[in-house]
Write a protein that holds these residues in place. Structure first.
Motif, PDB file in Angstrom:
ATOM      1  N   GLU A 114       0.810  -1.208   0.000  1.00 36.27           N
ATOM      2  CA  GLU A 114       0.000   0.000   0.000  1.00 36.27           C
ATOM      3  C   GLU A 114       0.853   1.271   0.000  1.00 36.27           C
ATOM      4  O   GLU A 114       0.350   2.352  -0.286  1.00 36.27           O
ATOM      5  N   TYR A 115       2.130   1.145   0.307  1.00 36.00           N
ATOM      6  CA  TYR A 115       3.006   2.308   0.300  1.00 36.00           C
ATOM      7  C   TYR A 115       3.249   2.771  -1.137  1.00 36.00           C
ATOM      8  O   TYR A 115       3.309   1.961  -2.064  1.00 36.00           O
ATOM      9  N   GLN A 116       3.405   4.077  -1.295  1.00 33.46           N
ATOM     10  CA  GLN A 116       3.720   4.677  -2.581  1.00 33.46           C
ATOM     11  C   GLN A 116       5.147   5.223  -2.523  1.00 33.46           C
ATOM     12  O   GLN A 116       5.475   6.009  -1.648  1.00 33.46           O
ATOM     13  N   ILE A 117       5.977   4.794  -3.447  1.00 36.96           N
ATOM     14  CA  ILE A 117       7.382   5.216  -3.457  1.00 36.96           C
ATOM     15  C   ILE A 117       7.570   6.362  -4.437  1.00 36.96           C
ATOM     16  O   ILE A 117       7.176   6.272  -5.600  1.00 36.96           O
ATOM     17  N   ALA A 118       8.174   7.440  -3.956  1.00 36.51           N
ATOM     18  CA  ALA A 118       8.523   8.570  -4.806  1.00 36.51           C
ATOM     19  C   ALA A 118      10.018   8.840  -4.657  1.00 36.51           C
ATOM     20  O   ALA A 118      10.510   9.029  -3.547  1.00 36.51           O
ATOM     21  N   GLU A 119      10.725   8.825  -5.761  1.00 35.70           N
ATOM     22  CA  GLU A 119      12.165   9.107  -5.764  1.00 35.70           C
ATOM     23  C   GLU A 119      12.366  10.514  -6.325  1.00 35.70           C
ATOM     24  O   GLU A 119      11.948  10.814  -7.440  1.00 35.70           O
ATOM     25  N   LEU A 120      13.005  11.367  -5.555  1.00 35.16           N
ATOM     26  CA  LEU A 120      13.143  12.780  -5.917  1.00 35.16           C
ATOM     27  C   LEU A 120      14.465  13.062  -6.610  1.00 35.16           C
ATOM     28  O   LEU A 120      15.523  12.621  -6.151  1.00 35.16           O
ATOM     29  N   HIS A 121      14.385  13.807  -7.699  1.00 36.52           N
ATOM     30  CA  HIS A 121      15.582  14.208  -8.444  1.00 36.52           C
ATOM     31  C   HIS A 121      15.413  15.617  -8.988  1.00 36.52           C
ATOM     32  O   HIS A 121      14.308  16.176  -8.968  1.00 36.52           O
ATOM     33  N   MET A 122      16.508  16.177  -9.493  1.00 34.11           N
ATOM     34  CA  MET A 122      16.467  17.376 -10.332  1.00 34.11           C
ATOM     35  C   MET A 122      17.249  17.071 -11.602  1.00 34.11           C
ATOM     36  O   MET A 122      18.266  16.368 -11.567  1.00 34.11           O
ATOM     37  N   ASP A 123      16.761  17.556 -12.715  1.00 34.73           N
ATOM     38  CA  ASP A 123      17.407  17.335 -14.004  1.00 34.73           C
ATOM     39  C   ASP A 123      18.560  18.309 -14.183  1.00 34.73           C
ATOM     40  O   ASP A 123      18.716  19.273 -13.430  1.00 34.73           O
ATOM     41  N   SER A 124      19.374  18.073 -15.227  1.00 32.53           N
ATOM     42  CA  SER A 124      20.467  18.972 -15.564  1.00 32.53           C
ATOM     43  C   SER A 124      20.695  18.924 -17.068  1.00 32.53           C
ATOM     44  O   SER A 124      20.464  17.894 -17.705  1.00 32.53           O
ATOM     45  N   SER A 125      21.122  20.029 -17.624  1.00 31.21           N
ATOM     46  CA  SER A 125      21.356  20.094 -19.067  1.00 31.21           C
ATOM     47  C   SER A 125      22.435  21.123 -19.363  1.00 31.21           C
ATOM     48  O   SER A 125      22.579  22.118 -18.640  1.00 31.21           O
ATOM     49  N   LYS A 126      23.170  20.894 -20.457  1.00 33.40           N
ATOM     50  CA  LYS A 126      24.146  21.897 -20.898  1.00 33.40           C
ATOM     51  C   LYS A 126      23.447  23.117 -21.489  1.00 33.40           C
ATOM     52  O   LYS A 126      24.055  24.180 -21.634  1.00 33.40           O
ATOM     53  N   PHE A 127      22.166  22.937 -21.826  1.00 38.84           N
ATOM     54  CA  PHE A 127      21.380  24.055 -22.343  1.00 38.84           C
ATOM     55  C   PHE A 127      20.676  24.743 -21.170  1.00 38.84           C
ATOM     56  O   PHE A 127      19.747  24.188 -20.581  1.00 38.84           O
ATOM     57  N   LYS A 128      21.121  25.926 -20.819  1.00 38.59           N
ATOM     58  CA  LYS A 128      20.617  26.612 -19.630  1.00 38.59           C
ATOM     59  C   LYS A 128      19.139  26.967 -19.723  1.00 38.59           C
ATOM     60  O   LYS A 128      18.483  27.209 -18.709  1.00 38.59           O
ATOM     61  N   SER A 129      18.603  26.982 -20.949  1.00 38.71           N
ATOM     62  CA  SER A 129      17.188  27.328 -21.111  1.00 38.71           C
ATOM     63  C   SER A 129      16.264  26.146 -20.834  1.00 38.71           C
ATOM     64  O   SER A 129      15.059  26.337 -20.644  1.00 38.71           O
ATOM     65  N   ALA A 130      16.812  24.921 -20.797  1.00 39.08           N
ATOM     66  CA  ALA A 130      15.982  23.729 -20.531  1.00 39.08           C
ATOM     67  C   ALA A 130      15.442  23.807 -19.111  1.00 39.08           C
ATOM     68  O   ALA A 130      16.184  24.040 -18.167  1.00 39.08           O
ATOM     69  N   ARG A 131      14.138  23.613 -18.964  1.00 37.71           N
ATOM     70  CA  ARG A 131      13.549  23.714 -17.637  1.00 37.71           C
ATOM     71  C   ARG A 131      12.273  22.902 -17.565  1.00 37.71           C
ATOM     72  O   ARG A 131      11.758  22.403 -18.559  1.00 37.71           O
ATOM     73  N   GLY A 132      11.758  22.766 -16.341  1.00 38.80           N
ATOM     74  CA  GLY A 132      10.483  22.091 -16.119  1.00 38.80           C
ATOM     75  C   GLY A 132      10.627  20.759 -15.409  1.00 38.80           C
ATOM     76  O   GLY A 132      11.639  20.075 -15.505  1.00 38.80           O
ATOM     77  N   GLY A 133       9.569  20.397 -14.670  1.00 37.01           N
ATOM     78  CA  GLY A 133       9.536  19.127 -13.957  1.00 37.01           C
ATOM     79  C   GLY A 133       8.636  18.134 -14.660  1.00 37.01           C
ATOM     80  O   GLY A 133       7.777  18.506 -15.464  1.00 37.01           O
ATOM     81  N   HIS A 134       8.834  16.860 -14.366  1.00 36.17           N
ATOM     82  CA  HIS A 134       7.959  15.821 -14.892  1.00 36.17           C
ATOM     83  C   HIS A 134       8.121  14.563 -14.051  1.00 36.17           C
ATOM     84  O   HIS A 134       8.916  14.509 -13.115  1.00 36.17           O
ATOM     85  N   VAL A 135       7.350  13.548 -14.396  1.00 29.90           N
ATOM     86  CA  VAL A 135       7.337  12.292 -13.650  1.00 29.90           C
ATOM     87  C   VAL A 135       7.727  11.160 -14.585  1.00 29.90           C
ATOM     88  O   VAL A 135       7.185  11.041 -15.696  1.00 29.90           O
ATOM     89  N   ILE A 136       8.662  10.328 -14.150  1.00 29.43           N
ATOM     90  CA  ILE A 136       9.089   9.155 -14.910  1.00 29.43           C
ATOM     91  C   ILE A 136       8.485   7.909 -14.268  1.00 29.43           C
ATOM     92  O   ILE A 136       8.578   7.729 -13.054  1.00 29.43           O
ATOM     93  N   ILE A 137       7.862   7.071 -15.096  1.00 30.17           N
ATOM     94  CA  ILE A 137       7.253   5.837 -14.601  1.00 30.17           C
ATOM     95  C   ILE A 137       7.772   4.642 -15.392  1.00 30.17           C
ATOM     96  O   ILE A 137       8.409   4.800 -16.438  1.00 30.17           O
ATOM     97  N   ASN A 138       7.492   3.454 -14.901  1.00 31.35           N
ATOM     98  CA  ASN A 138       7.825   2.228 -15.611  1.00 31.35           C
ATOM     99  C   ASN A 138       6.963   2.141 -16.870  1.00 31.35           C
ATOM    100  O   ASN A 138       5.740   2.130 -16.805  1.00 31.35           O
TER     101      ASN A 138
END
Length: 205
Positions: free
Chosen positions: A55-79
């Motif tokens: 019943e537990y829900q697992i959330a793994e927290l990260h921040m993205d990185s890019s050589k392009f400084k304009s790249a931004r925004g959050g999202h969710v990765i799933i199986n």
């Protein structure tokens, strides 16, 4: 434990997501089981040895990185072998709203180890990218609205956040719905029930 992850704007990914995880724990009280950040679970396949309620829900927290400084925004990765569930969708809607910029708010992947490991154990899992640490706008939002992000994550799992002065509060064990584990690549205390008021039954080493 492990490396610093992405770096940018004077911060490291590892440090920032750990601070966010602590705020989620404070605001979520006994409904959140926060992993001890002294261990690198990815390296030693720790999730495959985890024993918690399905019943537990697992959330793994990260921040993205890019050589392009304009790249931004959050999202969710799933199986990618499974459809997004209600928690994935709620998280994705929230993170896209507070940290906009990604083309896809939910990204199914079949090449990530931890989603596969969680699925093999029957655990509900998702990885949350909380913006780009390489983008000054995202980092500014992350830092200035950290409690808003923490509350949004909790709300996505149906957990009512405690008040703004939550540093001195403790939620009752098992209070609310959707108890979940915020996993940040580390050791984890396993308790006999969904809350810090329950006895520690063991620890993943």
């Amino acid at each position: 434990a492990g490396g610093p992850g992405g770096c940018g704007n004077g911060y490291t990914e590892a440090e920032r997501v750990r601070v966010l995880a602590e705020r989620i724990k404070v605001l979520g009280g006994g409904n959140v089981m926060l992993a001890d950040t002294s261990r690198n679970w990815y390296k030693d396949n720790g999730i495959s040895h985890l024993t918690i309620s399905k019943e537990y829900q697992i959330a793994e927290l990260h921040m993205d990185s890019s050589k392009f400084k304009s790249a931004r925004g959050g999202h969710v990765i799933i199986n990618g072998n499974y459809p997004a569930d209600k928690y994935d969708k709620a998280l994705a809607n929230f993170i896209e709203d507070i940290l906009p910029g990604r083309a896809e708010k939910i990204e199914p992947r079949t090449d990530r180890a931890n989603p596969k490991r969680a699925a093999a154990k029957g655990y509900s899992y998702r990885l949350v990218e909380c913006g780009f640490i390489s983008n000054a706008t995202d980092v500014g939002i992350f830092n200035s609205r950290m409690d808003d992000i923490a509350r949004g994550v909790l709300n996505a799992f149906g957990i009512p956040p405690l008040g703004s002065n939550a540093g001195n509060n403790t939620a009752s064990p098992g209070n609310g719905t959707g108890s979940f584990l915020v996993r940040v690549l580390c050791d984890l205390n396993i308790r006999t029930g969904p809350g810090v008021g329950y006895t520690i039954a063991g620890c993943i080493k």
